[in-house]
Scaffold this active site. Structure first.
Site, PDB file in Angstrom:
ATOM      1  CE  LYS A  70       1.588   2.636  12.166  1.00  0.00           C
ATOM      2  NZ  LYS A  70       1.365   2.101  10.805  1.00  0.00           N
ATOM      3  CB  SER A 112      -0.898  -0.004   1.224  1.00  0.00           C
ATOM      4  OG  SER A 112      -0.111  -0.083   2.375  1.00  0.00           O
ATOM      5  CG  ASP A 157      -2.452   2.494  11.007  1.00  0.00           C
ATOM      6  OD1 ASP A 157      -3.363   1.776  10.568  1.00  0.00           O
ATOM      7  OD2 ASP A 157      -1.282   2.418  10.634  1.00  0.00           O
TER       8      ASP A 157
END
Lengths: 492, 492
Positions: B287, B193, B255
């Site tokens: 993250k 992506s 996210d």
């Protein structure tokens, strides 16, 4: 540009314009505009045709209004500053508790139009569903008070208010309660909001009867003349953040309880209230569905009120069926007039509920128990004192308007025999909204039945009011697709 | 209308047009357009000037594209149908668990462009923060697979893939791993992506080196020729819902982990993978911030994979500092070429990590332990076989591009002496994004230091690359406002 984008400002620039190339803007960039000392953050739409010269900037209507800009003004365009407070929203997404200062910064940024609609929607979504703790709701309430104006009432140490958290179509008790209790001398300067997810808010309904868009000095005058008012809260900027939040809550058909409490109490506190009664209807298709949920909400209301220095009393009421016959601003106004004027066809359920709430306010003010207080409220209504007081109020707010008539109406009749076992409040509200309420004030519907009504084939069920045939078709299609709006059982 | 509104279609009509009056439309109404058998839901903007004749409808670019409409076509305009599945989103707001069919209906409606941006943002916000249970994530994964195309690979009973969940600027191991393991004969048709919240995704980086926008038949050909590919997943429509969700996730810089797992695994399943390695970097500003969070995520990945019929192995890696020196599509591509060509200045941390992940894939495929597998991976890289395989891959995808140079660059030097104690990955990523990455591929930055580097005053810290002076100023202002991006300790 002559384009109406509702409340989210859009700015239009050409892709080949100097500023787009120099700043690296593209479609959907968030940009900051500065003109004559005013500034605004807007979302960029790129224009590629001859609509706009390359060194010009176009604005949607709300952008022009907020910047107070005219043709030929010199506009400075920059990247929008990073909205630091959104990292607090992300923190909330991940389930963390927000501090007072984080909540304050979010509300300040929203009030100053720094959030996009998608960002406001995200904030609302993650605060709904019991995700705000008590301290966060208190912080949110205080932040919303701090972001707006605050009213005060000279010579009144006790200022009353009442609020219904809604969910029952037609349940327009506020104008009745205000008329009854102010006729007896309680000070009740009522500022109401417009509908969030319902077909009408008190402000929408009152606007069909008189002026509600009153600046603060007019509200002060009306209250000093009558002891009360029935104005729109948004016009006095009591809670500018709340008005922006409500717009997105409406689009998402979302009404979270922390947000709800902060929205209600911040406006009460900003309006200078000291004693507030909150009506919480409970029913399977009301906004609050169980007694337990209602008690949870009531507990929060009382605690948040206490932390913010006001007294709150919650009343949990029956929310199993619609109250009154009219749904939509004008139709609800008709019911209010009928009750105050004691007309024979006036909806008795609406009358009973208004008397009960008025009695609670009298008891809150003076004690002595509900029975005595109910007698007092009934006396004021039956003597005509409430109607006279209501007329005084309308006069003080700018005079009484004639209620408009919707362009189209269509009555639905029953195709079966039986007794109405239940009515789906949510779907009934949606039906009235599809008809055009509240943006078309005369749109909505009038119930000819309620739960418990006996029907035979051909009996009138409701009349639908719309301003266009398109909306009539659309609403009636929804009615036909949802036969469970009115559930009929066997007539025993 | 010549207006670019990114992916959300807008429609423009005059307030005085017949259809606006008949249907009761106003600004922000959601309307449905029908032309030549195609239909589209769009948000209405009202135009009041002479831009448009009263019986005409204007459309933004994306609207024209989706409807495949031309000037003079007859358009039918209606109220948008009620999006029934949004009531499931509201259910989730209130903390209830969604059924497979509810999730399916949400994803179908999003794929078919029936949700507004605000509605998609609400869905994403309430699914983030551990609010999706295992069954919901499985349901979401399967719904996302069902909404798109599905690839299959003849004569390959085992199809490999690797994925890094990101959060470390510069950590572009995928092209290296694909080159190494496919050189040894593993089938690894990698569809990636674009960036969600980072300055570059693998697809953004690969696009600077070759064509990544490959239709399915080209991907099949590339894989049959080379055993691998490095293509953009969006071009093959493997998960149309995911592409729409990612756009709003990016706007919200959000996210969520359920969404993350469904997004990753749905694309792996749709791409026909059977064995997937997921790299989860952990660090205070990655993250995933804690080992416990990483293990929770790893557990979900394995379970969801199993429920969907694929094998997933998760590797928890060190995410305490950036990997590689380049950040942004072009700068990361330079690092990849340097490692494959074994150039002297090639970033060793990136090389080590690529070898480790390749070793895990070999061990996953053939067993035999990680030590042996690491030797094998190193041999392939050092023999030049990986670089030859990468060149074959680029040739098969359409040839190798020359990397562009950013228009502006500026090097920051240190104003103190010391050792770099920590680097804030999130803020470093933001710095590269403010420079214009990934939408400007050559924008970003190149680190001249990393955690542990010894500095004296005047040493180069990083070079910033931008396509405009506006972005350079903007990024450097952010750097100056955030001195904690690089934390320097005393040099012992």
């Amino acid at each position: 540009m002559g384009i109406d984008t509702h409340q989210e400002p859009l700015v239009y620039m050409r892709e080949d314009s100097h500023v787009c190339r120099a700043e690296g803007f593209n479609a959907s960039s968030r940009v900051q505009l500065k003109v004559n000392g005013k500034q605004l953050v807007a979302t960029l739409n790129i224009v590629d045709n001859a609509t706009l010269p390359s060194d010009h900037v176009g604005l949607s209507r709300i952008g022009i209004k907020r910047l107070e800009v005219a043709d030929g003004d010199r506009v400075f365009v920059n990247h929008a500053p990073v909205v630091v407070s959104f990292s607090a929203v992300r923190k909330k997404v991940y389930g963390h508790t927000l501090s007072d200062s984080e909540i304050q910064s979010i509300i300040t940024d929203i009030s100053e139009h720094r959030y996009s609609d998608v960002e406001i929607g995200s904030f609302l979504s993650v605060c709904a569903g019991r995700r705000l703790g008590l301290d966060e709701i208190i912080g949110l309430t205080q932040a919303m008070v701090a972001a707006g104006k605050r009213l005060s009432w000279a010579n009144s140490d006790r200022v009353f208010d009442k609020h219904c958290i809604g969910g029952l179509p037609g349940n327009r008790t506020t104008p009745l309660v205000v008329a009854i209790v102010s006729a007896a001398g309680l000070i009740i300067p009522k500022t109401s909001s417009r509908a969030i997810t319902s077909p009408a808010g008190t402000a929408d309904t009152m606007e069909t009867l008189t002026e509600v868009n009153l600046p603060v000095k007019d509200i002060q005058r009306v209250v000093s003349e009558t002891g009360a008012c029935l104005a729109w809260g948004g016009a006095v900027n009591l809670s500018p953040a709340d008005d922006l939040l409500i717009r997105i809550e409406r689009a998402l058909n979302l009404d979270g309880e922390g947000q709800l409490i902060a929205s209600v109490l911040s406006k009460k506190i900003a309006a200078g209230s000291t004693h507030v009664i909150v009506d919480i209807p409970v029913g399977p298709t009301a906004k609050v569905r169980s007694k337990a949920d209602a008690e949870y909400l009531a507990g929060l209301f009382v605690q948040v009120g206490k932390a913010c220095g006001i007294q709150v009393r919650c009343i949990i009421t029956d929310g199993s069926c619609p109250i009154g016959a009219g749904i939509g601003p004008v139709e609800e106004a008709r019911d209010i007039l009928a009750v105050l004027r004691q007309e024979p066809g006036a909806p008795q359920d609406l009358r009973r509920r208004a008397l009960m709430l008025s009695a609670h306010l009298f008891d809150f003010a003076q004690g002595g128990g509900l029975d005595k207080a109910t007698d007092k409220a009934r006396g004021i209504l039956e003597s005509g004192a409430a109607w006279q007081q209501f007329e005084r109020l309308l006069q003080a707010q700018g005079g009484m308007k004639t209620l408009p008539q919707a362009r189209y109406h269509k009555t639905q009749t029953s195709d079966r025999k039986g007794i109405i076992a239940s009515i789906d409040n949510r779907k009934l509200a949606r039906l009235a909204k599809l008809a055009g309420a509240p943006s078309d004030p005369a749109a909505g519907l009038r119930l000819h039945v309620n739960v418990g009504s006996h029907l035979v084939t051909g009996d009138e069920v409701f009349t639908l009011y719309t301003e266009s045939i398109g909306e009539q078709d659309y609403a009636l299609n929804y009615y036909r697709d949802n036969p469970d709006i009115f559930v009929t059982g066997e007539d025993g």
